[in-house]
Design a protein around this motif. Sequence first.
Motif: not given
Length: 349
Positions: A79-103
């Motif tokens: 929840r801290s990461l989601e908040h720090y990223n602007g209230g979302t897990f989505t991002h400009n980088y597709y690979d970054d979102m993939e790492w997050t989704a896998l975790a």
Amino acid sequence: MDRRELGWAQLAERMHRDLFACYMNAQTGILDQWYPRTAGRADENFYYWWQAHVLDVLVDAYERTGDPALPDRMRRFCRSLEHYNGGTFTHNYYDDMEWTALALLRAYRATGEPWYEEKVQELWADIQTAWNEHCGGGMAWKKDQLDYKNTPANAPAVILAARLYSLFGRPDDLAWAKRIYEWNKTHLVDPATGFVWDGMNRTGDGTIDKDWKFTYCQGVYIGAGVELYVCTGESLYLEDARRTAAACFKELGEPGTGLLPEEGIDDTGLFKGILIRYLVRLLEIDPACPHVREVLLTNAEKLRSDGLIENPLLCGPSWKEPPTLPVQLSVQLSGLMLLEAAAKLEVSK
């Protein structure tokens, strides 16, 4: 007790503890980029994707120990990461979102908490928009450069889609995994050796970056093959994974020792840890895969004997010599992933 006398699980636990003691920022709820913190700068980039691997090592620790305090710690961190990223897990980088989704998916499997699965599905829906027909298909690296395709944006998407299929049985997810895998194999894997290239069309001229030889490209392609083999039982996928592992050891391993290369700091500091994670997964499915256990333990032994400093327990980009301060989070995560891998092998031997 001297670290050389500790078992792998004890050493992993000590490094896990020191990771959070050294890098956790009480204000942001996520981990800082450097230890000591004063080594950083106020204007430094926010490496969102590194934090996905922080969640991964939290899951590693929970799987290793069953510590009942860890699920709450994982939940608060996410929840801290989601908040720090602007209230979302989505991002400009597709690979970054993939790492997050896998975790997040690993956290879901470990805890059964529906919130994680909801976030994974949101990310997966966004990740699917990466596919386009530039370069004959494949997943784009980022949303503002849709014509650049690379292994780090494709192979993790295969792993994610295949694991979603294994968990929920949706045929569309398996179809996605197969389609992305075939594109990656056709365009970014050396047909003669199985060695995986990084990307193509980065400069807009269709060139393949064959001189970018990174450990994590090998790791995620190995992981993609393993997960598709688990889903389908088709031996070709496992053979691909075995072949790439052999090519990786030959191309990147130190002759005579199998030690993995120093790849520097910043993003590249995480690369070896990612390879290690998916080599362990390969060994779980194929315990007889040649040289994998030997390579993992050789690197772990070298890190334990020569590559650490104590109080706190820290490592550097090279696993065969001790670090000098400051130590970057990406590098520290790779070392911890190696120790967690050795702890898993200790249990399974």
